[in-house]
Design a protein around this motif. Structure first.
Motif, PDB file in Angstrom:
ATOM      1  N   ARG B  92     -72.823 -10.925 -29.889  1.00 32.97           N
ATOM      2  CA  ARG B  92     -72.044 -11.953 -29.205  1.00 32.97           C
ATOM      3  C   ARG B  92     -72.525 -12.116 -27.756  1.00 32.97           C
ATOM      4  N   SER B  93     -72.727 -11.003 -27.079  1.00 34.23           N
ATOM      5  CA  SER B  93     -73.133 -11.082 -25.672  1.00 34.23           C
ATOM      6  C   SER B  93     -74.525 -11.690 -25.542  1.00 34.23           C
ATOM      7  N   GLY B  96     -74.493 -15.376 -26.485  1.00 30.71           N
ATOM      8  CA  GLY B  96     -73.789 -16.095 -25.429  1.00 30.71           C
ATOM      9  C   GLY B  96     -74.659 -16.264 -24.200  1.00 30.71           C
ATOM     10  N   ALA B  97     -75.318 -15.186 -23.779  1.00 31.01           N
ATOM     11  CA  ALA B  97     -76.132 -15.246 -22.567  1.00 31.01           C
ATOM     12  C   ALA B  97     -77.275 -16.247 -22.723  1.00 31.01           C
ATOM     13  N   ILE B 100     -75.961 -19.854 -22.818  1.00 32.86           N
ATOM     14  CA  ILE B 100     -75.412 -20.280 -21.533  1.00 32.86           C
ATOM     15  C   ILE B 100     -76.514 -20.482 -20.497  1.00 32.86           C
ATOM     16  N   CYS B 101     -77.596 -19.712 -20.622  1.00 38.56           N
ATOM     17  CA  CYS B 101     -78.724 -19.903 -19.705  1.00 38.56           C
ATOM     18  C   CYS B 101     -79.239 -21.338 -19.767  1.00 38.56           C
ATOM     19  N   VAL B 104     -76.743 -23.529 -17.770  1.00 46.65           N
ATOM     20  CA  VAL B 104     -76.643 -23.466 -16.307  1.00 46.65           C
ATOM     21  C   VAL B 104     -77.925 -23.934 -15.615  1.00 46.65           C
ATOM     22  N   PRO B 106     -80.450 -26.316 -14.007  1.00 55.97           N
ATOM     23  CA  PRO B 106     -80.299 -27.687 -13.533  1.00 55.97           C
ATOM     24  C   PRO B 106     -80.964 -28.640 -14.534  1.00 55.97           C
ATOM     25  N   LEU B 161     -68.433 -22.661 -25.843  1.00 57.45           N
ATOM     26  CA  LEU B 161     -67.395 -22.040 -25.012  1.00 57.45           C
ATOM     27  C   LEU B 161     -66.021 -22.588 -25.371  1.00 57.45           C
ATOM     28  N   VAL B 162     -65.951 -23.915 -25.491  1.00 61.05           N
ATOM     29  CA  VAL B 162     -64.664 -24.527 -25.808  1.00 61.05           C
ATOM     30  C   VAL B 162     -64.143 -23.995 -27.137  1.00 61.05           C
ATOM     31  N   SER B 164     -65.073 -21.265 -28.819  1.00 62.32           N
ATOM     32  CA  SER B 164     -64.780 -19.828 -28.816  1.00 62.32           C
ATOM     33  C   SER B 164     -63.362 -19.603 -28.339  1.00 62.32           C
ATOM     34  N   ALA B 165     -63.010 -20.299 -27.271  1.00 65.92           N
ATOM     35  CA  ALA B 165     -61.672 -20.155 -26.725  1.00 65.92           C
ATOM     36  C   ALA B 165     -60.636 -20.603 -27.738  1.00 65.92           C
ATOM     37  N   LEU B 207     -65.455 -34.897 -23.623  1.00 67.91           N
ATOM     38  CA  LEU B 207     -66.248 -34.433 -22.477  1.00 67.91           C
ATOM     39  C   LEU B 207     -67.744 -34.502 -22.784  1.00 67.91           C
TER      40      LEU B 207
END
Lengths: 457, 277
Positions: B92-93, B96-97, B100-101, B104, B106, B161-162, B164-165, B207
């Motif tokens: 999971r970590s 996720g990392a 997400i990279c 983030v 640009p 992320l949305v 997962s929450a 979104l």
């Protein structure tokens, strides 16, 4: 809504975000707005970092200027962008007194358009008291003259265009090393021969499409179009733009032939914004390209001070005038443009900026620029200077092209017409549109751009 | 009034520029070649609807949004989230990392990265060559698909992320009792999970869509809208008109139309979210 999942990742995200934010914040601030002792000079910096001819020249001039004028500062603003993005950026800067530089380097194709927008300041009062102005040749003096008859820029050189060819590749393909094509067909035939005999080389480059901007319109299209007859783009007598001409379609057809028959570079490469740099710093010096329809300034990159020094270029490269379509008189075509130094209307230090122009245009510095920048001189005292005449092989060839050169109709709408030309070229280059469709679409755009001031030829 | 400063700031920095933009859209303002701008009414909008390039951009924008946002980011995000919910903490970590990279980075950096991935001498073709598969000039032959995939790559993290929450908020007992009643995994997904995260789906879609509609840097870095007009979505078309062709008025009118497209999507999603099951 909660957006906080897997705990282990969030510190990473936060720290990256913090770094990014810090980076953005430190990028702002600073600047010397409104300081009466500082002038800001904006000019284009090449997209290739190795190419620093102009940066170095301006830097040297700025240092000399600061030494000569104690207490004065020159802030240089090199704008590293493609040709089109430079134009956009500069126009945006000149719109506001907060960002307007004091001195800008403008391509002559833009000058009337920017004058009409009120971005530039007439220089007649300065020029009237300046002895050196008499030494500029008469065409150069009109390069930055507006429709109101005033002078808005000081040219520091001009340029001409012709065919560059690689003698070694020609030899391999069995073509003459003193090649002198007489018609468009001669040019295409030579390219076809190269394709057959030296299949690993690119036979011919003609700039095309929106990526290289004005280079496509001027080095590419207009070098063809002006070989098809008198006033093919703008009719001087009726003062109207030409639509629906056979010459226009024939020129598009030439472009289509080059890319359709794969005589040119790969289409994606040809359309890339960095193609101009690639030709001069890579394709030509690494001997991958046989013929280039290009400008007189290429040699500046191959000098010791240039971006890709190439001492053997003199033996390798040949030059030939670009022929007219079917060899019509005078037998050759060249286009001329050049750049000028201008002072924005919203500059806060116009007097000091003018002093800087005078400094850069002292006889010694003008020669220096023509030599370093591989410029065709626009002043008689520079043209006669032995240092200039010996500055690089080929300078006599390109200076001679001035006799039969043409100038673009540098009217306020020209930049938009140029974009429409680039789009028509891109359409036939990718094969998305036929010559007929591309020409029709150009005609429609032209009508809209010029508010119907068109004439059919 | 404690909210007065906030209101003033909003009016000044948000409403002000928007109103100014709306005004410019009704003028013939140009970046160069014009002494002063004048009011032209609805001319810019009429011009847009008669402009084949504008219509082409609308179609491409819809394709881009459908493929990369609605089908790509949204579905992939949900899949990743549900897979991760069932995997070990380590997996999971790491997943996720990585995801997400991409997020983030640009936009412009992601654009250049993916340019090198898809370009003719890029990573993708290297991989294909290694597998003895024919290579393709992706950015040239399928530009709109290449930029769509790029946007999926970049934007999936957000959906992940949305979701997962949302998934973590489904009470375990509900799923467990369904399991006891003999519901298969598809049935559980269709009858329990999806209805329970319906609101998150709506929010996420809205979104995602709005963000995708305004993607500029990614496409600009990868294709500049080309070759020809084959990946010229509305934001690129707008930039081209406003800054390359100097037609600020027309470009702004197109921007307003883009705003309308976004608003239409939002209305649809809001309706979906309001309906009760």
């Amino acid at each position: 809504m909660s957006v906080m999942p897997a705990r282990s990742t969030s510190p990473l995200v936060l720290s990256i975000a913090a770094v990014l934010a810090a980076g953005t914040l430190t990028a702002c601030g600073g600047g010397a707005a409104g300081d009466p002792d500082t002038i800001k000079i904006a000019f284009p910096k090449d997209t290739d970092n190795k190419v620093t001819v102009r940066d170095n020249y301006v830097k040297d001039m700025a240092e000399e200027f600061e030494k000569k004028n104690k207490g004065k500062k020159v802030k240089i603003i090199p704008i590293q962008a493609s040709a089109q993005d430079y134009v956009t950026k500069l126009q945006q800067m000149m719109r506001s007194p907060k960002t307007a530089p004091d001195l800008v380097y403008e391509d002559t194709f833009l000058i009337n358009s920017d004058i009409k927008s009120g971005y530039l300041r007439p220089l007649d009062d300065y020029v009237g008291k300046w002895d050196d102005w008499k030494k500029f040749d008469s065409t150069a003096k009109t390069a930055a003259k507006a429709q109101d008859g005033k002078i808005y820029g000081i040219p520091d050189g001009t340029d001409t265009r012709a065919l560059w060819f690689n003698k070694k590749i020609f030899k391999k393909a069995g073509l003459p090393e003193d090649w002198q094509p007489k018609t468009w067909d001669d040019v295409l035939e030579a390219a076809r021969t190269v394709k057959k005999k030296a299949p690993d080389k690119i036979p011919l480059n003609v700039f095309t499409g929106k990526g290289v901007g004005e280079a496509a319109a001027m080095q590419g299209f207009e070098m063809l179009l002006y070989g098809t007859g008198q006033d093919p783009l703008y009719d001087k007598k009726s003062k109207k733009w030409v639509k629906g001409s056979k010459g226009f379609k024939d020129s598009l057809d030439f472009v289509k032939t080059v890319y359709g028959e794969k005589l040119g570079p790969e289409v994606d490469q040809a359309l890339s914004p960095t193609m101009q740099t690639k030709v001069v710093t890579d394709l030509l010096p690494k001997e991958k390209l046989a013929i280039a329809l290009d400008g007189s300034w290429l040699g500046q990159q191959w000098l010791k001070t240039g971006g890709s020094p190439w001492p053997e270029w003199d033996e390798t490269m040949g030059m030939a005038p670009m022929p007219t379509q079917n060899g019509e008189a005078p037998g050759e075509v060249s286009m001329s443009g050049g750049w000028t130094w201008s002072i924005p209307q919203k500059s806060k230090n116009p007097d000091l900026a003018w002093k800087m122009i005078q400094h850069m245009q002292s006889q010694k510095n003008a020669v220096e620029w023509c030599v370093r920048g591989a410029q065709i001189a626009v002043r008689e005292d520079v043209a006669a200077d032995p240092k200039y005449l010996k500055s690089m092989p080929g300078i006599k060839f390109f200076t001679k092209r001035v006799d039969n050169t043409e100038y673009r109709p540098t009217l306020p709408v020209y930049p938009q017409v140029s974009t429409a030309i680039q789009e028509a070229m891109e359409g036939v280059t990718t094969g998305d549109s036929s010559v007929e469709e591309a020409a029709k679409s150009y005609d429609e755009q032209l009508e809209s751009i010029t508010d119907g001031a068109v004439v059919e030829k | 009034m404690p909210i007065t400063p906030a209101t003033v700031l909003l009016l000044l920095f948000l409403a002000g520029p928007i109103a100014y933009c709306a005004y410019i859209a009704f003028t013939d303002m140009q970046l160069t070649g014009q002494a002063s701008a004048s009011f032209v009414g609805f001319d810019n909008f009429k011009k847009a609807f008669g402009d084949a390039n504008f219509r082409n951009s609308v179609v491409l924008t819809l394709i881009f949004t459908l493929v990369s946002s609605i089908l790509g980011q949204n579905t992939l995000g949900l899949t990743l989230a549900s897979l991760m919910a069932r995997s070990t903490k380590f997996v999971r970590s790491v997943t996720g990392a990585v995801v997400i990279c991409a997020w983030v980075l640009p936009e412009i950096v992601a654009g250049f990265l993916l340019y090198t991935f898809f370009s003719k001498e890029g990573t993708l073709n290297e991989i294909l060559a290694f597998l003895h598969l024919p290579s393709q000039n992706w950015l040239f032959t399928l530009p709109i698909m290449a930029v769509s995939f790029a946007n999926v790559w970049r934007g999936t993290a957000f959906s992940m992320l949305v979701y997962s929450a949302a998934l973590s908020e489904i009470p375990k007992e509900v799923t467990e009792s369904a399991e006891v009643d003999g519901a298969g995994s598809w049935q559980r997904l269709w009858h329990i999970t999806l209805p329970m995260i319906r609101r998150s789906i709506g929010t996420n879609l809205m979104l995602n869509t709005l963000q995708t509609l305004s993607v500029f840097g990614l496409i600009w870095a990868m294709t500049r809208g080309g070759p020809g007009n084959r990946s010229q979505t509305l934001p690129i078309f707008m930039y081209d008109q406003a800054f390359n062709k100097s037609l600020i008025g027309y470009g702004t009118a197109v921007a307003l139309l883009l705003l309308v497209v976004g608003a239409l999507f939002s209305v649809v999603y809001l309706r979906l979210m309001r309906e009760e099951v």
